[in-house]
Design a protein around this motif. Structure first.
Motif, PDB file in Angstrom:
ATOM      1  N   GLY A 100      80.678  -1.110 -30.851  1.00 36.32           N
ATOM      2  CA  GLY A 100      79.793  -1.659 -29.837  1.00 36.32           C
ATOM      3  C   GLY A 100      78.584  -2.352 -30.417  1.00 36.32           C
ATOM      4  O   GLY A 100      78.219  -2.179 -31.588  1.00 36.32           O
ATOM      5  N   ARG A 101      77.958  -3.138 -29.543  1.00 40.14           N
ATOM      6  CA  ARG A 101      76.735  -3.838 -29.905  1.00 40.14           C
ATOM      7  C   ARG A 101      75.838  -3.852 -28.678  1.00 40.14           C
ATOM      8  O   ARG A 101      76.267  -4.233 -27.584  1.00 40.14           O
ATOM      9  N   VAL A 102      74.597  -3.407 -28.848  1.00 37.82           N
ATOM     10  CA  VAL A 102      73.642  -3.404 -27.748  1.00 37.82           C
ATOM     11  C   VAL A 102      72.515  -4.370 -28.089  1.00 37.82           C
ATOM     12  O   VAL A 102      72.019  -4.402 -29.220  1.00 37.82           O
ATOM     13  N   GLU A 103      72.130  -5.191 -27.117  1.00 33.93           N
ATOM     14  CA  GLU A 103      71.032  -6.134 -27.290  1.00 33.93           C
ATOM     15  C   GLU A 103      69.894  -5.725 -26.363  1.00 33.93           C
ATOM     16  O   GLU A 103      70.089  -5.580 -25.156  1.00 33.93           O
ATOM     17  N   VAL A 104      68.721  -5.528 -26.920  1.00 34.70           N
ATOM     18  CA  VAL A 104      67.535  -5.098 -26.185  1.00 34.70           C
ATOM     19  C   VAL A 104      66.538  -6.250 -26.147  1.00 34.70           C
ATOM     20  O   VAL A 104      66.229  -6.851 -27.189  1.00 34.70           O
ATOM     21  N   TYR A 105      66.039  -6.539 -24.945  1.00 34.75           N
ATOM     22  CA  TYR A 105      65.098  -7.654 -24.761  1.00 34.75           C
ATOM     23  C   TYR A 105      63.733  -7.112 -24.351  1.00 34.75           C
ATOM     24  O   TYR A 105      63.610  -6.394 -23.355  1.00 34.75           O
ATOM     25  N   ASP A 106      62.705  -7.431 -25.130  1.00 33.05           N
ATOM     26  CA  ASP A 106      61.349  -7.017 -24.796  1.00 33.05           C
ATOM     27  C   ASP A 106      60.360  -7.835 -25.615  1.00 33.05           C
ATOM     28  O   ASP A 106      59.971  -7.445 -26.726  1.00 33.05           O
ATOM     29  N   PRO A 107      59.923  -9.003 -25.102  1.00 36.47           N
ATOM     30  CA  PRO A 107      58.984  -9.844 -25.865  1.00 36.47           C
ATOM     31  C   PRO A 107      57.678  -9.129 -26.185  1.00 36.47           C
ATOM     32  O   PRO A 107      57.101  -9.330 -27.262  1.00 36.47           O
ATOM     33  N   THR A 108      57.185  -8.277 -25.271  1.00 34.59           N
ATOM     34  CA  THR A 108      55.928  -7.577 -25.511  1.00 34.59           C
ATOM     35  C   THR A 108      56.063  -6.599 -26.673  1.00 34.59           C
ATOM     36  O   THR A 108      55.176  -6.495 -27.531  1.00 34.59           O
ATOM     37  N   ALA A 109      57.188  -5.876 -26.718  1.00 37.49           N
ATOM     38  CA  ALA A 109      57.428  -4.949 -27.823  1.00 37.49           C
ATOM     39  C   ALA A 109      57.531  -5.695 -29.143  1.00 37.49           C
ATOM     40  O   ALA A 109      57.076  -5.203 -30.187  1.00 37.49           O
ATOM     41  N   ALA A 110      58.120  -6.888 -29.117  1.00 35.05           N
ATOM     42  CA  ALA A 110      58.246  -7.672 -30.347  1.00 35.05           C
ATOM     43  C   ALA A 110      56.867  -8.102 -30.858  1.00 35.05           C
ATOM     44  O   ALA A 110      56.600  -8.045 -32.063  1.00 35.05           O
ATOM     45  N   LYS A 111      56.000  -8.517 -29.929  1.00 33.69           N
ATOM     46  CA  LYS A 111      54.650  -8.926 -30.353  1.00 33.69           C
ATOM     47  C   LYS A 111      53.870  -7.754 -30.941  1.00 33.69           C
ATOM     48  O   LYS A 111      53.070  -7.923 -31.862  1.00 33.69           O
ATOM     49  N   ALA A 112      54.108  -6.554 -30.400  1.00 35.91           N
ATOM     50  CA  ALA A 112      53.390  -5.370 -30.880  1.00 35.91           C
ATOM     51  C   ALA A 112      54.036  -4.759 -32.114  1.00 35.91           C
ATOM     52  O   ALA A 112      53.476  -3.824 -32.711  1.00 35.91           O
TER      53      ALA A 112
END
Length: 584
Positions: free
Chosen positions: A62-74
Motif C-alpha cells: 500500500g501507499r498512503v498520501e497525506v496532504y497538509d500544507p500547514t504541517a509542511a510549512k511547520a
C-alpha cells in the motif's frame, strides 16, 4: 450590429451571469454554513492505493498520501494508521517536507480478512516532544480490503460528474457501481479513477494532432505521484482530456499485467462551456445547442478555427472546441487491455424548470432592478430551459454513440448509455433536489479550501465547483440505477431481478398530443400487484399501479421512455423502448 456593440453586449451578459452565479454560490443562509471548520479535516489523507486488493495469495502493498500544507510549512511529522475496526493493520510516521507526503506499507497475507472488510485510514500531527500530546486525527479515508483472485476491475474517466465533485471517493457513483458489481459477482472490486473535474472530452491540439501517447510524457500537478490517477481531481482543469485519461488507464493496466472489465465514462459538457455556453449561449459556437452538442458530443461539424479560443473567461471551449466525439472515446475504451465493457453515464438535470426559487431569490438583489430585473428573470428562465435541452440532447448523443459502436463491433455489443433516472425535480433548488446547492457543505470542501489557492488559477470558481453536481443521494441514485441496466446485468451474469417485461410505445407522436405507453410481462398483460415508475425521457416521471399510461410531450425529441417495474417482493427490473420516440 457592430463588433463593438456585440462585444459590449457579450461583456454585459457575462457580468450579469457572473453576478447571478455569485449570488447563487454566495449568499448562504445560516443553515447552509459548514458544520465543521475545514482545518479539522487535516492532516487529510488524500489517497490510498492498495495493490493487489482483493489479494489472492500474497501481501498487500500500500501507499498512503497525506496532504497538509500547514504541517509542511511547520516541518511537522504526522502519524498515520490503517485500521480494520479496532485492529490496526499498518501504521507509521511521516515527515512532512512538502504539502503532500507519501508513505508505503505492507499487510501480510495472513492479516488480510477473507471477506470484504471496511478499513479506515487517517493521520494526525505527531507530538514534537515527550511531554506534548499529539494532534487530533484528521478526516478518515474509507475503503475495503479482502482476499480474492479475480476482482472486477473498473476504470473511470471523464469530467466532474464522473469524478464526483464534492464527494469522498467511496461516495462516488463509479466506486459504488464497481462495489455493487464486486459484491453481486462475489469477486470483489478494484477501482481506478483517472477522471478530473473540468476535463474536456477531446482537446484536438493538446497534445498536438491527437497524439494520445504523448499524454504519458506529460505531468499534471493534480497527480503528485504520477500514476495517472488525479489525486487532486477536485481542482478543476481542462486537461488531461478524456482520451488522455484512457491512454493513462491503458498504460497502467499494461504495466500491472491486468485487464479491465468495465470503463465508466462521460464527457463533452466542458467542451461546450457549462456556464456561458450551455447556460446563456454567449460562448462562440454555443448559440445553437443542437449544433453544439452534435459538434462536441458526436464529433461532427466543427469549423476549421476555434471561435472561442480567445474568450476572456474560464471556459473549456478554449481548448475543447471540435475534436473527436463520444463514439471514438467508447471505441478507445473498449480497446484497452481486457477489452472492457463501456458504461456511458448519462447527464442529469443540474438546473431545470423546477428550480423555482432561483429567479425570485437571486434576481432580487441590490443593483438588479427595473429592466435589469426583468432581464435577469428572463435569462434565468432560459438558462433552465437550455440546461434541460442540453441534458436531453447529450443523452441522445450518448445513446447514438453507444449504438454505433456496438453495430461496428466484431465481438458483439459492449457499450450502453446508462441513465441515472433523474428528473427535473432533482435539479438544484428543486423539491427533490439531489445536487449540491451550496459550495461549502459537501465533504470535499475542506480539501478545496487548501488545494484551490495552491493549485488553481481560478480560485473562486474552484472553491464553488461542487454546486450543481450530484450530492451523496444523487451519486447513490446513479449507482442504483446502473445496477438495473439490462446490458450491465447481462455482461456480468447477474440474475434477473424481476419479470421479463417489454415496454411498448409508438414510433412517432404529435407534440402536445397524448402518447400511449404500456408494458407486457411474458408477452401478456401483467397480473395485479406490480408498481410502475414511468420515466418519460423529458425529465418528467409518474408512479402508478397500472400497466398503461399516456403522456404528452411539449416539443420534439428524441425521447427514450424507461420504466421500472417493482414486484410485490420489492425486486425491480428496468426496461426501455428499443428506439427513441420522435415527436413531430
Amino acid at each position: 450590429m457592430t463588433h463593438r456593440s456585440r462585444t459590449a453586449r457579450r461583456t454585459a451578459v457575462v457580468g450579469t451571469v457572473a453576478v447571478l452565479l455569485g449570488q447563487l454560490l454566495g449568499g448562504l443562509p445560516a443553515a447552509a454554513q459548514p458544520s465543521a471548520l475545514p482545518g479539522s479535516a487535516f492532516p487529510l489523507v488524500l489517497d490510498v492505493d492498495m495493490a493487489p486488493n482483493p489479494v489472492c495469495n500474497e501481501p498487500v502493498h500500500g501507499r498512503v498520501e497525506v496532504y497538509d500544507p500547514t504541517a509542511a510549512k511547520a516541518g511537522d511529522t504526522v502519524e498515520w494508521r490503517v485500521r480494520a475496526g479496532a485492529k490496526q493493520l499498518a501504521g507509521g510516521r511521516l515527515a512532512m517536507t512538502d504539502s503532500v507526503g507519501t508513505a508505503k506499507f505492507r499487510i501480510p497475507f495472513d492479516r488480510v480478512p477473507a471477506t470484504e472488510t471496511a478499513v479506515q485510514i487517517d493521520a494526525r500531527i505527531a507530538a514534537s516532544s515527550g511531554d506534548e500530546a499529539p494532534g487530533r486525527y484528521g478526516k478518515v479515508w474509507r475503503d475495503t480490503i479482502r482476499r480474492g483472485c479475480n476482482p472486477v476491475r473498473v476504470a473511470s474517466v471523464g469530467d466532474s460528474v464522473v469524478w464526483g465533485q464534492g464527494l469522498d471517493h467511496d461516495q462516488k457513483f463509479p466506486y459504488l457501481t464497481g462495489q455493487a458489481l464486486g459484491r453481486e459477482t462475489g469477486r470483489g472490486v478494484q477501482h481506478m479513477d483517472y477522471s478530473i473535474s473540468g476535463a474536456v472530452l477531446d482537446a484536438p491540439e493538446l497534445p498536438a494532432h491527437n497524439d494520445d501517447a504523448a499524454c504519458l510524457r506529460r505531468t499534471e500537478k493534480q497527480d503528485p505521484d504520477g500514476d495517472g490517477e488525479m489525486e487532486f481531481g477536485e481542482v478543476t482543469q481542462q486537461m488531461p482530456d478524456v482520451f488522455c485519461q484512457l491512454e493513462k488507464a491503458g498504460a497502467q493496466a499494461r504495466a500491472g499485467g491486468y485487464g479491465l472489465d468495465l470503463v465508466v465514462i462521460n464527457g463533452c459538457i466542458n467542451d461546450l462551456d457549462p456556464f456561458f455556453g450551455i447556460g446563456v449561449g454567449i460562448t462562440p459556437g454555443s448559440e445553437s445547442l443542437p449544433e453544439a452538442v452534435k459538434r462536441e458530443c458526436s464529433g461532427v461539424g466543427a469549423a476549421a478555427e476555434n471561435p472561442a479560443k480567445d474568450v476572456p473567461y474560464f471556459s473549456g471551449a478554449k481548448v475543447g472546441y471540435g475534436g473527436r466525439g463520444m463514439r471514438e472515446a467508447i471505441e478507445k475504451a473498449h480497446s484497452l487491455p481486457g477489452h472492457p465493457k463501456v458504461l456511458v453515464a448519462d447527464f442529469y438535470y443540474a438546473l431545470s424548470r423546477s428550480s423555482s426559487p432561483l429567479p425570485v431569490k437571486r434576481c432580487s438583489v441590490p443593483g438588479v432592478i427595473g429592466k435589469r430585473l426583468a432581464s435577469c428573470k428572463g435569462a434565468l428562465g432560459k438558462v433552465a430551459e437550455r440546461y434541460e435541452q442540453y441534458t436531453q440532447l447529450a443523452n441522445a448523443a450518448y445513446r447514438q454513440a453507444a449504438t454505433a459502436a456496438n453495430h461496428a463491433s466484431p465481438d458483439g455489443p459492449y457499450a450502453t448509455a446508462g441513465d441515472g433516472l433523474f428528473t427535473v425535480d432533482n435539479a438544484v433548488l428543486s423539491p427533490d433536489s439531489k445536487v449540491w446547492a451550496t459550495p461549502v457543505t459537501d465533504p470535499a470542501f475542506p480539501l478545496r479550501t487548501r488545494a484551490c489557492p495552491e493549485l488553481s488559477a481560478t480560485r473562486l470558481q474552484c472553491l464553488s465547483a461542487a454546486v450543481g453536481h450530484p450530492d451523496i443521494a444523487g451519486a447513490r441514485q446513479y449507482a442504483d440505477s446502473f445496477l438495473l441496466n439490462p446490458s450491465l446485468r447481462d455482461w456480468f451474469h447477474l440474475p434477473r431481478q424481476g419479470p421479463r417485461a417489454e415496454l411498448k410505445a409508438p414510433k412517432h407522436a404529435q407534440a402536445g398530443s397524448e402518447v400511449p405507453l404500456s408494458v407486457t410481462v411474458d408477452g401478456k398483460a401483467p397480473a395485479a400487484g406490480y408498481r410502475y415508475h414511468w420515466y418519460f425521457g423529458d425529465g418528467t416521471q409518474q408512479e402508478t399501479d397500472k400497466a398503461a399510461v399516456t403522456h404528452a410531450y411539449d416539443h420534439q425529441g428524441p425521447w427514450l421512455p424507461r420504466l421500472v417495474v417493482t414486484g410485490q417482493d420489492g425486486r425491480k427490473v428496468l426496461v426501455e423502448t428499443p428506439r427513441a420516440l420522435i415527436a413531430d
